[in-house]
Design a protein around this motif. Structure first.
Motif, PDB file in Angstrom:
ATOM      1  N   PHE A  22       4.883  -0.491   2.349  1.00 11.95           N
ATOM      2  CA  PHE A  22       6.139  -1.284   1.612  1.00 11.95           C
ATOM      3  C   PHE A  22       5.804  -3.208   2.099  1.00 11.95           C
ATOM      4  O   PHE A  22       6.233  -3.801   1.315  1.00 11.95           O
ATOM      5  CB  PHE A  22       7.429  -1.222   2.661  1.00 11.95           C
ATOM      6  N   GLY A  23       4.565  -3.413   2.554  1.00  8.14           N
ATOM      7  CA  GLY A  23       4.132  -4.878   2.501  1.00  8.14           C
ATOM      8  C   GLY A  23       4.433  -5.049   3.806  1.00  8.14           C
ATOM      9  O   GLY A  23       4.918  -6.395   4.384  1.00  8.14           O
ATOM     10  N   VAL A  24       5.423  -4.429   4.955  1.00  6.55           N
ATOM     11  CA  VAL A  24       5.556  -5.082   5.618  1.00  6.55           C
ATOM     12  C   VAL A  24       4.423  -5.744   6.923  1.00  6.55           C
ATOM     13  O   VAL A  24       4.272  -4.426   7.625  1.00  6.55           O
ATOM     14  CB  VAL A  24       7.167  -4.562   6.671  1.00  6.55           C
ATOM     15  N   LYS A  25       4.478  -6.844   6.969  1.00  7.29           N
ATOM     16  CA  LYS A  25       3.683  -7.074   7.932  1.00  7.29           C
ATOM     17  C   LYS A  25       4.600  -7.068   9.734  1.00  7.29           C
ATOM     18  O   LYS A  25       5.123  -7.433   9.744  1.00  7.29           O
ATOM     19  CB  LYS A  25       3.218  -8.486   8.110  1.00  7.29           C
ATOM     20  N   PHE A  26       3.699  -6.082  10.635  1.00  7.66           N
ATOM     21  CA  PHE A  26       3.846  -6.266  11.957  1.00  7.66           C
ATOM     22  C   PHE A  26       3.600  -7.026  12.840  1.00  7.66           C
ATOM     23  O   PHE A  26       2.056  -6.816  13.133  1.00  7.66           O
ATOM     24  CB  PHE A  26       3.970  -5.038  12.602  1.00  7.66           C
ATOM     25  N   GLU A  79      -2.339  -4.240  10.106  1.00  9.14           N
ATOM     26  CA  GLU A  79      -2.677  -4.569   7.930  1.00  9.14           C
ATOM     27  C   GLU A  79      -3.778  -3.745   7.613  1.00  9.14           C
ATOM     28  O   GLU A  79      -4.878  -3.983   6.427  1.00  9.14           O
ATOM     29  CB  GLU A  79      -2.734  -6.143   8.204  1.00  9.14           C
ATOM     30  N   LYS A  80      -4.372  -3.105   8.704  1.00 12.21           N
ATOM     31  CA  LYS A  80      -5.665  -2.651   8.108  1.00 12.21           C
ATOM     32  C   LYS A  80      -5.234  -1.870   6.965  1.00 12.21           C
ATOM     33  O   LYS A  80      -4.673  -0.809   7.380  1.00 12.21           O
ATOM     34  CB  LYS A  80      -6.943  -1.965   9.437  1.00 12.21           C
ATOM     35  N   PRO A  81      -6.442  -0.953   5.676  1.00 13.54           N
ATOM     36  CA  PRO A  81      -5.648   0.016   5.213  1.00 13.54           C
ATOM     37  C   PRO A  81      -5.818   1.809   5.513  1.00 13.54           C
ATOM     38  O   PRO A  81      -7.208   1.652   6.765  1.00 13.54           O
ATOM     39  CB  PRO A  81      -6.613  -0.118   3.958  1.00 13.54           C
ATOM     40  N   LEU A  82      -5.248   2.222   5.856  1.00 15.32           N
ATOM     41  CA  LEU A  82      -5.046   3.583   6.248  1.00 15.32           C
ATOM     42  C   LEU A  82      -5.075   4.502   5.195  1.00 15.32           C
ATOM     43  O   LEU A  82      -6.219   5.097   5.358  1.00 15.32           O
ATOM     44  CB  LEU A  82      -4.081   3.592   7.026  1.00 15.32           C
ATOM     45  N   PHE A  83      -4.821   4.900   4.233  1.00 20.35           N
ATOM     46  CA  PHE A  83      -4.581   6.305   3.550  1.00 20.35           C
ATOM     47  C   PHE A  83      -5.034   5.845   1.990  1.00 20.35           C
ATOM     48  O   PHE A  83      -5.914   6.365   1.521  1.00 20.35           O
ATOM     49  CB  PHE A  83      -2.583   6.091   3.396  1.00 20.35           C
ATOM     50  N   LEU A  84      -4.441   3.991   1.480  1.00 20.09           N
ATOM     51  CA  LEU A  84      -5.372   4.046  -0.096  1.00 20.09           C
ATOM     52  C   LEU A  84      -5.764   2.961  -0.089  1.00 20.09           C
ATOM     53  O   LEU A  84      -6.156   1.932   0.439  1.00 20.09           O
ATOM     54  CB  LEU A  84      -3.634   2.918  -0.180  1.00 20.09           C
ATOM     55  N   GLU A  85      -7.075   3.632  -0.196  1.00 18.58           N
ATOM     56  CA  GLU A  85      -8.822   3.440  -0.329  1.00 18.58           C
ATOM     57  C   GLU A  85      -8.463   2.490  -1.585  1.00 18.58           C
ATOM     58  O   GLU A  85      -8.211   3.002  -2.656  1.00 18.58           O
ATOM     59  CB  GLU A  85      -9.765   4.076  -0.862  1.00 18.58           C
ATOM     60  N   LEU A  86      -8.833   1.298  -1.392  1.00 27.72           N
ATOM     61  CA  LEU A  86      -9.020   0.140  -2.580  1.00 27.72           C
ATOM     62  C   LEU A  86      -8.099  -0.215  -3.617  1.00 27.72           C
ATOM     63  O   LEU A  86      -7.569  -0.006  -4.977  1.00 27.72           O
ATOM     64  CB  LEU A  86     -10.366   0.784  -3.656  1.00 27.72           C
ATOM     65  N   TRP A  87      -6.685  -0.204  -3.785  1.00 29.15           N
ATOM     66  CA  TRP A  87      -5.890  -0.221  -3.793  1.00 29.15           C
ATOM     67  C   TRP A  87      -5.097  -1.594  -3.812  1.00 29.15           C
ATOM     68  O   TRP A  87      -5.810  -2.641  -3.632  1.00 29.15           O
ATOM     69  CB  TRP A  87      -4.186   0.666  -2.688  1.00 29.15           C
ATOM     70  N   ARG A 109       1.464   0.845  10.788  1.00 28.65           N
ATOM     71  CA  ARG A 109       0.266   0.279   9.475  1.00 28.65           C
ATOM     72  C   ARG A 109       0.500   1.556   8.264  1.00 28.65           C
ATOM     73  O   ARG A 109       0.344   0.679   7.751  1.00 28.65           O
ATOM     74  CB  ARG A 109      -1.031   1.553  10.090  1.00 28.65           C
ATOM     75  N   ASP A 110       1.230   2.294   8.516  1.00 23.04           N
ATOM     76  CA  ASP A 110       1.664   3.160   7.289  1.00 23.04           C
ATOM     77  C   ASP A 110       2.534   1.980   6.884  1.00 23.04           C
ATOM     78  O   ASP A 110       2.950   1.926   4.599  1.00 23.04           O
ATOM     79  CB  ASP A 110       2.683   4.558   7.691  1.00 23.04           C
ATOM     80  N   ILE A 111       3.744   1.592   7.407  1.00 23.66           N
ATOM     81  CA  ILE A 111       4.556   1.091   6.782  1.00 23.66           C
ATOM     82  C   ILE A 111       3.832  -0.002   6.144  1.00 23.66           C
ATOM     83  O   ILE A 111       4.545  -0.529   4.806  1.00 23.66           O
ATOM     84  CB  ILE A 111       5.808   0.683   7.941  1.00 23.66           C
ATOM     85  N   HIS A 112       3.326  -0.977   6.898  1.00 23.27           N
ATOM     86  CA  HIS A 112       2.330  -1.997   5.946  1.00 23.27           C
ATOM     87  C   HIS A 112       1.565  -1.625   4.879  1.00 23.27           C
ATOM     88  O   HIS A 112       2.039  -1.901   3.409  1.00 23.27           O
ATOM     89  CB  HIS A 112       1.813  -2.845   6.798  1.00 23.27           C
ATOM     90  N   GLU A 113       1.156  -0.638   4.525  1.00 23.23           N
ATOM     91  CA  GLU A 113       0.702  -0.573   3.427  1.00 23.23           C
ATOM     92  C   GLU A 113       1.447   0.466   2.330  1.00 23.23           C
ATOM     93  O   GLU A 113       1.420  -0.177   1.302  1.00 23.23           O
ATOM     94  CB  GLU A 113      -0.675   1.735   4.031  1.00 23.23           C
TER      95      GLU A 113
END
Lengths: 369, 184
Positions: free
Chosen positions: B118-122, B129-137, B112-116
């Protein structure tokens, strides 16, 4: 039966740092929990890519406030591996003193801090007051109380003075006499025991599932899995110490381990003071010229140390430039702070949520770095 | 495993079944390999059976000039104190890779971290793909090399003053003018 949505944090008196947990509760039992990091938004890893190797020394201790020195150590170790620079013998021993003092400071804060969520408010007062004595020593050695920037690539910034060594010795004597009082106040306290014994369990198989390290792991799997023993760095292979282990990880065991490990750190520092070379260099040059112009050779390396909360590591990529190409921080409390919260808070009571964070040693800036 | 010989032996076994593109020992007790993306999950499963039971870290490196992302998996073996780093490269355009949560459940949040960032989908990680750290990015993933924090700040907070260029040149000028010693 009605399900409610509640927030724990981002600021909560029972927790260290800004971290929120979104809880769905039924009565006072947590049904679902969703960790919500991202309250800090400091972007350390991005900042590091945009600063010189030397400038980052001022940045990295801020990743985890209770034990900033581990960051300095892994950062320095990674650069040393990439440059192939030899660290002077004396510097290895001095680094261990700093790391063990930081470990004690962290354990004291955590041991006393557990008093907050269980209602023993004398605990945090004692813990912070005694930790302050360590900060005095740090101030004597490094000139700073919390963020020392003392362990630098190639060694340490300067030698220990006689006064600092005397101060350390007298602090160790004081703390050794003082610790039984912590045992009476916290460990033996029925209130604390009722809140933590046979609660907040962490089964051994889950340790591997989550990737938990440190006290959480050692109290569950019954093995002395400590990087200082398993993959020794500095001169940890030349000191004797015991790593407490158990096969039953409840909140009580984990806090008790912090107490026991503090004694071991005292034992380690005493050995270091005896074995440490009296004279010698404490720092070797990374390269010629100004530190502002350092260039670290191309390469990739992962270095790790045992912090008070578990395995702490940096994955570092250098492209031979004056700044790191990429630094990834493996925060020790990442697994238990995210997956651990999601999986293990459901079924416990609302007021046990902060206790889970405390006993598992969750440090939010390591997660949201 | 405390010697390079043991590391070589392990690599020899891996090389029999897989295409190992590169093998290095960046430091004592550390083995690093580069593999084809299709082989990585199988290698991780093999290593887990051999004692590398702990997933320490998953991270990503943006090789923008090559137009690739490099995924880095760090495993640790507690019984012999050896770190194993397995790396693979994926395309930077529409980056996608297989999730390893079936092998290491702890990977869930790293992915999830890497998706947020770097944008890599797993594929296979339902939450990745759920947001974890960056709200409303509302910008490109911030750890990508082509993300410009200064431009982002100017767009988001147009009323503030930014002295970044000034401070960047200040160090260079100070060295040139001899205000900063070449002490070290």
């Amino acid at each position: 039966m009605k399900e409610l949505k509640l927030y724990l944090g981002p600021n909560h008196p029972g927790m260290h740092g800004n971290f929120s947990v979104h809880m769905y509760v039924d009565g006072d039992t947590i049904v679902r929990a969703r960790p919500m990091p991202g309250m800090l938004h400091r972007g350390f890893e991005k900042l590091m890519e945009r600063r010189l190797w030397m400038n980052n020394l001022a940045l990295i201790p801020r990743i985890c406030v209770p034990e900033p020195d581990t960051n300095e150590m892994v950062y320095a170790m990674a650069i040393e591996e990439l440059t192939g620079i030899e660290v002077p013998e004396k510097a290895h021993w001095i680094r261990m003193i700093i790391l063990e003092l930081a470990r004690i400071a962290n354990h004291l804060m955590s041991l006393g801090g557990i008093g907050g969520p269980v209602g023993l408010y004398t605990g945090p007062n004692w813990g912070l007051a005694d930790r302050d004595l360590i900060l005095d020593i740090f101030e004597e050695i490094t000139g700073a109380r919390i963020y020392h920037m003392y362990i630098v690539p190639g060694g340490v910034r300067k030698d220990l003075s006689e006064e600092a060594i005397e101060k350390i010795k007298s602090f160790l004597d004081y703390l050794e006499n003082r610790l039984p009082e912590y045992e009476d106040l916290i460990i033996k306290n029925p209130l604390f025991q009722r809140r933590t014994k046979d609660k907040l369990l962490l089964p051994a198989e889950v340790v591997w599932e989550l990737g938990v390290t440190g006290i959480g792991m050692r109290s569950a799997v019954g093995e002395a899995y400590d990087i200082r023993k398993v993959d020794p760095y500095a001169r940890y292979d030349q000191v004797e110490f015991y790593v407490p282990t158990a096969n039953y990880s409840d909140g009580y065991t984990r806090v008790y381990f912090k107490y026991l490990e503090t004694y071991q750190s005292i034992k380690i520092i005493r050995q270091i003071l005896e074995k440490m070379p009296k004279k010698g260099k404490v720092w070797n040059k990374i390269s010629s010229g100004s530190a502002l112009r350092w260039r670290v050779p191309k390469g990739q390396v992962y270095t790790h140390v045992e912090s008070a909360r578990g395995e702490y590591g940096y994955y570092m990529v250098s492209e031979g430039e004056d700044k790191p190409y990429r630094v990834a921080v493996r925060g020790a409390s990442y697994p238990q702070g995210l997956l651990g919260v999601e999986k293990y808070l459901p079924g416990t009571r609302i007021d046990d949520a902060a206790l889970w964070m405390d006993t598992m040693g969750v440090c939010p800036p390591e997660i949201d770095r | 495993m405390n010697s390079t010989n043991d590391a070589k032996e392990l690599i020899r076994i891996l090389e029999k079944s897989f295409d190992i593109k590169d093998f290095t020992t960046p430091k004592k007790n550390e083995i690093s390999i580069v593999v084809e993306q299709n082989n990585l999950p199988t290698i991780l499963t093999y290593l887990k059976d051999k004692g590398w039971k702990q997933l320490s870290l998953i991270t990503c490196v943006d090789w923008i000039k090559e137009n690739k992302f490099e995924l880095v998996y760090v495993l640790f073996n507690w019984s012999n104190g050896t770190t194993f780093v397995a790396k693979t490269k994926i395309e930077r355009e529409n980056p996608e890779y297989m999730s390893i949560i079936d092998i290491f459940p702890g990977a869930k949040y790293y992915e999830r971290d890497i998706h947020e960032f770097f944008g890599v989908k797993f594929e296979g990680n339902l939450d990745s793909e759920k947001p974890l750290f960056l709200e409303l990015w509302d910008d490109k993933p911030p750890m990508r090399k082509d993300f410009d924090p200064l431009e982002y700040s100017k767009r988001k907070f147009p009323d503030r003053k930014y002295d970044v260029e000034v401070s960047k040149n200040a160090v260079k000028d100070a060295i040139k003018e001899g205000e900063i010693n070449e002490r070290t």
